[in-house]
Design a protein around this motif. Sequence first.
Motif, short mmCIF file in Angstrom:
data_model
loop_
_atom_site.label_atom_id
_atom_site.label_comp_id
_atom_site.label_asym_id
_atom_site.label_seq_id
_atom_site.Cartn_x
_atom_site.Cartn_y
_atom_site.Cartn_z
N UNK A 99 0.82 -1.22 0.00
CA UNK A 99 0.00 0.00 0.00
C UNK A 99 0.84 1.26 0.00
N UNK A 100 0.29 2.32 -0.56
CA UNK A 100 0.92 3.63 -0.57
C UNK A 100 -0.01 4.62 0.12
N UNK A 101 0.50 5.79 0.47
CA UNK A 101 -0.30 6.79 1.18
C UNK A 101 -1.42 7.29 0.27
N UNK A 102 -2.66 7.11 0.71
CA UNK A 102 -3.81 7.52 -0.10
C UNK A 102 -4.28 8.94 0.25
N UNK A 103 -3.84 9.44 1.39
CA UNK A 103 -4.19 10.81 1.74
C UNK A 103 -5.59 10.99 2.30
N UNK A 104 -6.17 9.95 2.84
CA UNK A 104 -7.49 10.08 3.45
C UNK A 104 -8.60 9.46 2.63
N UNK A 105 -9.76 9.30 3.28
CA UNK A 105 -10.90 8.62 2.66
C UNK A 105 -11.37 9.35 1.40
N UNK A 106 -11.35 10.67 1.40
CA UNK A 106 -11.83 11.44 0.25
C UNK A 106 -10.97 11.22 -0.99
N UNK A 107 -9.73 10.80 -0.80
CA UNK A 107 -8.82 10.61 -1.93
C UNK A 107 -8.78 9.18 -2.44
N UNK A 108 -9.53 8.27 -1.83
CA UNK A 108 -9.64 6.91 -2.34
C UNK A 108 -10.41 6.96 -3.66
N UNK A 109 -9.95 6.23 -4.66
CA UNK A 109 -10.59 6.29 -5.97
C UNK A 109 -11.97 5.63 -5.94
N UNK A 110 -12.79 6.01 -6.92
CA UNK A 110 -14.13 5.42 -7.02
C UNK A 110 -14.04 3.91 -7.24
N UNK A 111 -13.10 3.48 -8.05
CA UNK A 111 -12.94 2.05 -8.33
C UNK A 111 -12.59 1.29 -7.06
N UNK A 112 -11.69 1.85 -6.26
CA UNK A 112 -11.31 1.20 -5.02
C UNK A 112 -12.47 1.19 -4.02
N UNK A 113 -13.26 2.25 -4.00
CA UNK A 113 -14.41 2.32 -3.09
C UNK A 113 -15.42 1.24 -3.42
N UNK A 114 -15.67 1.02 -4.71
CA UNK A 114 -16.58 -0.04 -5.13
C UNK A 114 -16.02 -1.40 -4.71
N UNK A 115 -14.71 -1.58 -4.91
CA UNK A 115 -14.07 -2.83 -4.53
C UNK A 115 -14.16 -3.09 -3.04
N UNK A 116 -13.97 -2.06 -2.23
CA UNK A 116 -14.06 -2.21 -0.78
C UNK A 116 -15.48 -2.60 -0.39
N UNK A 117 -16.46 -2.00 -1.05
CA UNK A 117 -17.85 -2.34 -0.77
C UNK A 117 -18.17 -3.79 -1.09
N UNK A 118 -17.62 -4.30 -2.20
CA UNK A 118 -17.85 -5.69 -2.56
C UNK A 118 -17.18 -6.64 -1.57
N UNK A 119 -15.96 -6.30 -1.16
CA UNK A 119 -15.24 -7.13 -0.20
C UNK A 119 -15.96 -7.15 1.15
N UNK A 120 -16.56 -6.02 1.53
CA UNK A 120 -17.27 -5.96 2.80
C UNK A 120 -18.36 -7.01 2.88
N UNK A 121 -18.95 -7.38 1.74
CA UNK A 121 -20.05 -8.34 1.73
C UNK A 121 -19.61 -9.72 2.21
N UNK A 122 -18.30 -10.01 2.15
CA UNK A 122 -17.82 -11.28 2.67
C UNK A 122 -18.09 -11.41 4.17
N UNK A 123 -18.19 -10.26 4.83
CA UNK A 123 -18.40 -10.26 6.28
C UNK A 123 -19.80 -10.71 6.67
N UNK A 124 -20.67 -10.94 5.69
CA UNK A 124 -21.99 -11.47 6.02
C UNK A 124 -21.88 -12.91 6.52
N UNK A 125 -20.74 -13.54 6.23
CA UNK A 125 -20.47 -14.87 6.76
C UNK A 125 -19.93 -14.71 8.18
N UNK A 126 -20.60 -15.23 9.20
CA UNK A 126 -20.13 -15.06 10.57
C UNK A 126 -18.69 -15.53 10.75
N UNK A 127 -17.88 -14.68 11.37
CA UNK A 127 -16.50 -15.03 11.62
C UNK A 127 -15.52 -14.39 10.66
#
Length: 266
Positions: A134-162
Motif C-alpha cells: 500500500x501507498x499513502x492515499x491521503x485520506x478517505x476522500x482521496x480513495x478512488x471510485x474504483x477502489x471504493x466499489x471494490x471495498x464495498x464488494x469485499x465488505x459483503x464477505x463479512x456477512x459470513x459469521x467469523x
Amino acid sequence: MPILLLVIILGIVEGITEYLPVSSTGHLILATELLGFDADKWALFNIAIQPGAILAILVLYWRTFRDVLIGLWHREPSAFAFVRNLLVAFIPAVVIGLAIGDYIELLLGNAVVVAVSLILGGVAILFIEWWAKPTDSGGVANVTLRHSIGIGLVQCLAMIPGVSRSGATILGAMAMGVDRKTAAEFSFFLAVPTLTGATALQLYKHGGTMESGMGGWILIGSLVSFVVAVVVVKAFVSIIQRYGFAPFAWYRIIAGAVALIWLAMC
C-alpha cells in the motif's frame, strides 16, 4: 449466570471486536455459546447493540463529520468525494444483504462456521500483509471510485459469521493499495451506514418477536459497547501503524482452533 452479567459481557465483546479484524459477530456467537446460552435467541440482541459502537465513531471522529457537513454546504469537492466513496461502498451490502439475508441469518447461530472463518481469515490477513504494497492515499476522500466499489464488494464477505466486516474492508483496501491508516478509517466510517442499516433491518423484521425486557438489556449492552469501543478504536490505529495486522491474524487462528476443539468436546 445472571442475565445482566451476560449483557455486560456481550457489550464488552461487541465494543472490543467491532472495529478489530477479528469478527464481532463471530465472537458474540462464540461467547453466547460458551456461557451456556442459546445463540439463536440472542442473535437479535447481538445486532441491536451495534448502535453503541456506531456512536463511538461519531464521537471520536466528530470533527471529521463536522468538516464534511460544512464542506457539503460550501460545495467542496473533497466533501462530496468523501460521501460518494462511502455511499458506493455501502450499496453492495444493501443489495446482497436484501437478496440473501434470510440465508445469512441461518448461519448466525453456527459456531463451527465462525471458528473455521476465524482461521481462514487469519491466514488471509497474514498473506495480504506479506503481499500488499500500500501507498499513502491521503485520506478517505482521496480513495478512488474504483477502489471504493471494490471495498464495498469485499465488505459483503463479512456477512459470513467469523469473517469480520472491519477485517474484510481494511485488508481489501490494503490489497488495492490503500495505506493502513486510511483503510482503517474508511472501515470505521463505512461502519456507520452499514451497521445502522443492518440494525434497523433486523429490528424491523424481528422486533415484534423480542422478549419482554429485552429493550432494556439492549440499552445497557449498547452503552457498554460504546464505552469500550471508544477506548479500543483510539488504540487500534496506533497499534496497526506500529505492528501491522499480524497480531490479529495469529489471534484469529489460535481462537478459531481453540473454538473448534471446544466445540468438538461438547
